[in-house]
Design an enzyme around this catalytic site. Sequence first.
Site: not given
Ligand code: BG6
Length: 501
Positions: A181-182, A244
């Site tokens: 989960d980045h 997230h």
């Molecule tokens: C991803 C989603 O997990 O997270 C995307 O699939 C989204 O749709 C993205 O744009 C948002 O990540 P960040 O790091 O740009 O807030």
Amino acid sequence: MKTDSANKCVIVIFGATGDLAKRKLFPSIYNLYKKGKLSSNFAVVGAARREWSNDTFRRNVATSIQESKIDVDQDINEFLNHFHYLSFDVTNTESYTNLNDLITNLDEEFSIPENRIFYMAMAPQFFGTIASYLKANGVTNTTGWNRLIIEKPFGHNYESAQKLNDDLREAFTEDEIYRIDHYLGKEMVQNIEVIRFANAIFEPLWNNRYISNIQITSSESLGVEDRGGYYDHAGALRDMVQNHMLQMVALLAMEPPNRLTTEEIRTEKIKALRALRPMTPNEVDSYFVRGQYGRGIVNENTVNGYREEGNVDPKSKTETFVAGKLVIDNFRWAGVPFYIRTGKRMTEKSTKIVIQFKNLPMNLYYKSKEEMHPNLLIIHIQPDEGISIVLNGKKIGLSGETNPVKLDFCSSCQDVVNTPEAYEKLLNDCIIGDATNFTHWDEVALSWSFVDIISKVWENSTPTDFPNYESGSMGPKIADKLLADDGFHWWPITDESDYTI
Ligand code: BG6
């Protein structure tokens, strides 16, 4: 026990010709290499369908690094020599035999003690297949360690997630599975625990006696771009909330862990997710609202509505915005709503958490219609990283009134170091065997169980007001009502705002 050979490994990237590898993985591996976090005993195998040569692959890796705004050393060839390409058919046994042979040679060439990371950076329908073929063909049968990194989506609902998990577990143990989960790799998301558990002025107040509500906003100004095909089947609830947003809720709500170990932290997060009050289908509409963007103006450009995007059904009822109120049924949080909202094509790209404290029992400085400003703790996750605290001070002059004052700490403004990209940190964690910032199956299962209740209700009804928010706005008005009904309002997310009422 970590040994000297701990970070010597072969990283196999399935989907090495894809966007994720190009935008995130290659630059992250390069950064780790430059910082000395990756020993020189490493190799990367790119596996994908295309018939590429090693040279073509290496040229692509070099281009992706150059395009990623990293300072590239003059001579990047030594680094590129660690990259090898294998044309790969995920359902063909021969591909796995070739992979095993290649890794074995690389182990020898770079003195790698048979440690292997398998990174699934491709279409999710193949995750289970690849895992079982890896095992069946002996690729995971090594004297070193094996780790599987798996990207989202981890299933489409609880049932499919469980099926995927069962498939993976045939080949890998829970300890070997690193579910990405980045958001958990983001500097300020990792900082939530530190802010809470390393500060005597916050932890004693971190409960329903002092906090009135918590708001988490993750807004994006982009639309679905070229991901319409995926997104139209997912929607914001699955794309952002299941993972997230709920992960941030868990970090804010969890009890202090006994120790800072992976297991202890996960245990507390799981407990927090378990305390989420499930809704009955009839309650969903009072707790969650959905939206879909229409046309509008973003960054001074007129943009299309969601239904006009590529690979999107022109009558789509997929939500591109979600706002919700979460209730956590435990001693610490009883009576404190956690509001979340996330959406595409909103005013700006921003992720912020606002913790609103309760008012004092009595306002000595009450003046006519003015209310005392509540104290706020704002955690800026992105794009700016830092924290702000909103206090009350004396208004300068003779009036004796109060004024909100905002104290800012902007960690991303310090030029000590550039914040490492989330993927860089997560890859490094996996290489050193630290699974703290990856999601355990129990967290995934609990999140899906919560989200499934909402998606089932939404799937069975057609919103008549879609599109219900203009691109470039902060989402549909009904999202404001969610808070207004409780006597609250969303705190603004723009940097210029002074957080006045
Ligand atoms: C991803 C989603 O997990 O997270 C995307 O699939 C989204 O749709 C993205 O744009 C948002 O990540 P960040 O790091 O740009 O807030």
